[in-house]
Write an enzyme that holds these catalytic residues in place. Structure first.
Site, PDB file in Angstrom:
ATOM      1  N   LYS A   1      27.690  13.752  14.010  1.00 27.35           N
ATOM      2  CA  LYS A   1      28.031  13.485  13.066  1.00 27.35           C
ATOM      3  C   LYS A   1      27.955  12.581  11.544  1.00 27.35           C
ATOM      4  O   LYS A   1      27.862  12.958  11.010  1.00 27.35           O
ATOM      5  CB  LYS A   1      30.113  13.174  12.833  1.00 27.35           C
TER       6      LYS A   1
ATOM      7  N   ARG B   1      41.099  10.737  14.259  1.00 24.57           N
ATOM      8  CA  ARG B   1      40.031  10.182  15.034  1.00 24.57           C
ATOM      9  C   ARG B   1      41.700  10.424  16.503  1.00 24.57           C
ATOM     10  O   ARG B   1      41.298  10.944  17.557  1.00 24.57           O
ATOM     11  CB  ARG B   1      40.597   9.085  16.094  1.00 24.57           C
TER      12      ARG B   1
ATOM     13  N   ARG C   1      19.982   7.244  22.875  1.00 19.51           N
ATOM     14  CA  ARG C   1      20.195   6.649  20.642  1.00 19.51           C
ATOM     15  C   ARG C   1      19.638   5.222  20.543  1.00 19.51           C
ATOM     16  O   ARG C   1      19.480   4.247  20.737  1.00 19.51           O
ATOM     17  CB  ARG C   1      21.565   6.940  20.418  1.00 19.51           C
TER      18      ARG C   1
ATOM     19  N   ARG D   1      23.207   0.335  19.950  1.00 17.78           N
ATOM     20  CA  ARG D   1      24.751  -0.348  19.587  1.00 17.78           C
ATOM     21  C   ARG D   1      25.403  -0.774  20.773  1.00 17.78           C
ATOM     22  O   ARG D   1      24.952  -0.051  22.064  1.00 17.78           O
ATOM     23  CB  ARG D   1      25.643   1.406  19.548  1.00 17.78           C
TER      24      ARG D   1
ATOM     25  N   ARG E   1      33.861   6.451  25.643  1.00 16.69           N
ATOM     26  CA  ARG E   1      34.582   7.398  24.671  1.00 16.69           C
ATOM     27  C   ARG E   1      34.609   8.243  24.290  1.00 16.69           C
ATOM     28  O   ARG E   1      35.540   9.190  23.952  1.00 16.69           O
ATOM     29  CB  ARG E   1      33.235   6.860  23.612  1.00 16.69           C
TER      30      ARG E   1
HETATM   31  P1  AMP Z   1      32.237   5.641  15.786  1.00 12.61           P
HETATM   32  O1  AMP Z   1      30.769   5.292  14.987  1.00 12.61           O
HETATM   33  O2  AMP Z   1      33.090   6.879  14.684  1.00 12.61           O
HETATM   34  O3  AMP Z   1      31.687   6.129  17.052  1.00 12.61           O
HETATM   35  O4  AMP Z   1      33.131   4.283  15.600  1.00 12.61           O
HETATM   36  C1  AMP Z   1      33.132   3.565  16.757  1.00 12.61           C
HETATM   37  C2  AMP Z   1      33.854   2.832  17.217  1.00 12.61           C
HETATM   38  O5  AMP Z   1      35.047   2.279  16.111  1.00 12.61           O
HETATM   39  C3  AMP Z   1      34.974   3.860  18.139  1.00 12.61           C
HETATM   40  O6  AMP Z   1      34.906   3.448  19.399  1.00 12.61           O
HETATM   41  C4  AMP Z   1      36.050   2.849  17.666  1.00 12.61           C
HETATM   42  O7  AMP Z   1      36.261   2.265  18.493  1.00 12.61           O
HETATM   43  C5  AMP Z   1      36.246   2.549  16.654  1.00 12.61           C
HETATM   44  N1  AMP Z   1      36.560   3.677  15.545  1.00 12.61           N
HETATM   45  C6  AMP Z   1      35.685   4.388  14.678  1.00 12.61           C
HETATM   46  N2  AMP Z   1      36.267   5.330  13.704  1.00 12.61           N
HETATM   47  C7  AMP Z   1      37.847   4.836  14.128  1.00 12.61           C
HETATM   48  C8  AMP Z   1      39.581   5.627  14.456  1.00 12.61           C
HETATM   49  N3  AMP Z   1      39.146   7.229  12.821  1.00 12.61           N
HETATM   50  N4  AMP Z   1      40.041   5.545  14.606  1.00 12.61           N
HETATM   51  C9  AMP Z   1      40.305   4.689  16.163  1.00 12.61           C
HETATM   52  N5  AMP Z   1      39.298   3.684  16.305  1.00 12.61           N
HETATM   53  C10 AMP Z   1      37.789   4.442  15.212  1.00 12.61           C
END
Ligand code: AMP
Length: 208
Positions: free
Chosen positions: A13, A88, A122, A153, A164
């Protein structure tokens, strides 16, 4: 254009959203990137979110809705946006529907087995944001774009990846039905090379 990218963690994404947002001239809004920037800057929003992120759980909705609403007030978001990683869950999606009318939701579909392989290999650049995979780095440990040392990360370790993915299946996947019901969903296979995924997404958006 007001667009949302859906898909499991590691579906690509972020990579696709950055390139497509630039092509469409709308801001790429990643709630995950915003939270990580907030952690790096030691702001309270980020520091409060960190324990959820490290555990692979969703950050509370009120925190997310706060940063999203604030971001949408910025001038560049007046012309549209591309959300990556937001909404989400159903609550966030319903809230978003309450104040924005979306043009399309693109689901980037990737099977779980590919996700685990992708996330465990990654590597990210803390300086320029580039995202790489050990398979293409040929042993290099520095960013191919800017030379900074790449990092893994914290939430890409196998245990957190599994958490996740389960959060994705329980809370985010139901959005596929929600947006199908609203007539907005477009599905693209993310299990192809990056250029082909991008071509398929652009083709879907062309008809919007
Ligand atoms: P991402 O980089 O999008 O994979 O997000 C990393 C982490 O940030 C996720 O595993 C959540 O802990 C948090 N996070 C990001 N976006 C959201 C969202 N829209 N709602 C809740 N938690 C989020």
């Amino acid at each position: 254009m007001k667009i949302v990218f859906l898909g499991p963690p590691g579906a690509g994404k972020g990579t696709q959203a950055a390139q497509i947002a630039a092509k469409l001239n709308v801001p790429h809004i990643s709630t995950g990137d915003m939270l990580r920037a907030s952690i790096a800057a030691k702001r309270s929003v980020g520091l409060n979110a960190k324990s959820y992120m490290d555990a692979g759980k969703l950050v509370p909705d009120e925190v997310i809705m706060g940063i999203v609403r604030e971001r949408l007030q910025e001038e560049d978001a007046k012309k549209g946006f591309l959300f990556d990683g937001f909404p989400r869950n159903l609550y966030q999606a319903q809230q978003l529907s309450g104040f924005e009318k979306l043009d399309a939701v693109v689901d980037i579909d990737v099977p779980d087995a590919s996700i685990i392989r992708r996330l465990s290999g990654r590597r990210c650049c803390p300086a320029c944001g580039a995202v790489c995979h050990v398979d293409t780095l040929e042993g290099a440990t520095d960013c191919p774009q800017c030379g900074e040392a790449l990092i893994t990360r914290e939430d890409d370790n196998p245990e957190v990846v599994r958490q996740r993915l389960s959060v994705y299946h329980e809370q985010t996947r139901p959005l596929i039905d929600y947006y199908t019901g609203l007539g907005l969903l477009r599905t693209v296979s993310g299990d192809q090379d990056i250029a082909k995924v991008q071509e398929d997404i652009l083709q879907e958006l062309h008809s919007v």
